[in-house]
Design an enzyme around this catalytic site. Structure first.
Site, PDB file in Angstrom:
ATOM      1  CG  ASP A  28     -17.606 -15.480 -18.481  1.00  7.75           C
ATOM      2  OD1 ASP A  28     -18.350 -16.445 -18.695  1.00  7.75           O
ATOM      3  OD2 ASP A  28     -17.478 -14.489 -19.106  1.00  7.75           O
ATOM      4  CG  ASP A 122     -21.563 -18.883 -20.245  1.00  8.65           C
ATOM      5  OD1 ASP A 122     -22.533 -18.246 -20.249  1.00  8.65           O
ATOM      6  OD2 ASP A 122     -20.391 -19.012 -20.740  1.00  8.65           O
ATOM      7  CD  GLU A 123     -21.747 -13.905 -19.173  1.00 11.33           C
ATOM      8  OE1 GLU A 123     -21.388 -12.704 -18.784  1.00 11.33           O
ATOM      9  OE2 GLU A 123     -21.416 -14.255 -20.529  1.00 11.33           O
TER      10      GLU A 123
END
Length: 414
Positions: A28, A122-123
């Site tokens: 993350d 983003d993860e």
DNA sequence: TCTGGGGTCCTTTCACCC
DNA sequence: TCTGGGGTGAAAGGACCC
């Protein structure tokens, strides 16, 4: 981005733990959009900064940890964020930049394992079980990924290492920012039970309220409640799901190819609109956008869904399933207009409209059916030609006449 | 305090068929 | 012919995620 605000203190981060049964990584990025902006604005490092639209009705997309110290968090209305932290620099979002960095980060993941399941820009989850011999233990691989992302982009990320997706995700949250946390298989229950129920995936504000009414505040409390009680309160699916999670049971594999279920676009007006002509023009623009995205991704869809949000924020949706799947904007738009008319909101002040296509399937299947002798309107060829022109000359190359009218109006106003 | 935009999934209700 | 119930698919709403 971590959206849920979890209060409560978990166990102290551990990095030297036994990771032999922990092939799942959850990576993350820390304050992703804000971190990307800091690459171009190094003068803002160490200062409060918020990514979000500086004017109009918007929410915080991301904020540096210095801004979060003032209580600012993502999804918060910008007006409130500005009040909480008036000294923060405000940067309007540039999504192209974020997806570029996101692509690069995903490349780093794919160099480790093909089993990468992105869940946002983003993860991602990674199953590194097959990379052990080549690259080392899961914790060593996590450390390597963190240093490569930092070296290549100058931004930090946090990694949870566990035996299941759900525990890995909680672990990465616990060690934020810029951390790593391994949760060994025999410590899962001890890790989970002190956490607040709101930490669980699927427990938002509403479910938390229901649980608190039952006297359930921590995951440990939840684990001690009989499954059928939870199912009675929360529904069969959610109750059963939470009961399993409370004991760390989560069998879902990391899967690299999750097909899309729907594709849609929506837009909030700068000020509420009650002119049906303006709404229909917006429906056309959104239909064009959705259809172009579907053609690019190689999908056709059967169900057209329209979303209308009134000025008081109440939202209604209307949908219709077509006889044939389509990726043609004109067909989507025609259906969207009928749904809008049937909703009876033509003179109601609206703040948002949206168009979404559901029931997606690969376009090749549809073209196969079409070749068996069904209708062809010629719109598909026209719109494919538009796609080509746009790819070659840019997004303004081809625009439907009614949208040109809208643009001329806009220019007149300026 | 006043709420974006991209989604997924679940539940309820209803119509329809057998 | 009427009625009931199960199965199924569509529609609508809402919670939740990032």
């Amino acid at each position: 981005m971590a959206r849920k605000q979890i209060t409560g203190i978990g166990p102290a981060p551990r990095t030297g733990a036994d990771d032999s049964a922990c092939p799942i990584l959850h990576v993350d990025m820390d304050a992703f959009f804000a971190s990307v902006e800091l690459i171009e604005h190094p003068e803002l490092r160490g200062k409060p900064m918020i990514v979000g639209s500086p004017a109009g009705r918007g929410v915080v997309l991301s904020a540096t940890y210095e801004a979060r110290a003032f209580g600012v968090h993502s999804a918060m209305p910008m007006s409130r964020a500005r009040r909480l932290c008036p000294q923060a620099a405000i940067i309007p979002p540039s999504h192209g930049k974020y997806s570029e960095v996101s692509k690069g980060v995903m490349e780093i993941f794919h160099a480790v394992t093909p089993l990468v399941e992105p869940i946002a820009s983003d993860e991602a989850f990674l199953d590194v079980g097959g990379a052990r011999r080549r690259l080392g233990s899961p914790a060593e691989i996590a450390a390597m990924i963190r240093s490569q992302v930092l070296e290549r982009y100058g931004i930090t990320c946090s990694v949870g290492v566990a035996g299941s997706k759900f525990v890995a995700k909680l672990a990465s949250k616990q060690c934020k920012p810029n951390g790593m946390l391994v949760v060994p298989a025999d410590e899962v229950v001890a890790f989970l039970h002190p956490l607040p129920v709101s930490a669980l995936w699927g427990v938002g504000e509403r479910t938390e309220q229901s649980l608190v009414r039952l006297g359930i505040r921590t995951v440990g409390d939840l684990a001690r409640v009989p499954v059928n009680t939870l199912q009675r309160e929360l529904g069969a699916a959610a109750g059963g799901h939470l009961a399993a999670l409370a004991w760390g049971r989560d069998e879902r594999p990391v899967s690299a190819h999750v097909p899309d279920k729907s594709i849609g676009n929506e837009e909030t007006f700068a000020t509420d609109v009650d002119d049906p002509e303006t709404i229909r023009r917006e429906l056309l623009r959104l239909s064009e956008k959705v259809a172009a995205r579907m053609r690019k991704a190689g999908y056709v869809g059967r169900t057209v869904s329209v979303k209308l949000r009134r000025a008081d924020f109440t939202t209604i949706t209307r949908s219709r399933t077509l006889r044939e799947a389509t990726d043609i904007a004109q067909e989507i738009y025609a259906t969207a207009c009928e749904l809008f008319a049937a909703a009876g909101l033509e003179r109601v002040r609206l703040r948002l409209v949206g168009v979404r296509m559901e029931n997606l399937r690969p376009a090749e299947e549809a073209s196969r059916q079409l070749s068996l002798g069904q209708r062809e309107t010629g719109w598909r060829e026209a719109e494919q030609a538009m796609d080509r022109a746009i790819r070659r000359f840019g997004p303004d190359a081809v625009v439907p006449a009614s949208l040109v009218r809208g643009r001329l109006d806009e220019m007149d106003e300026k």
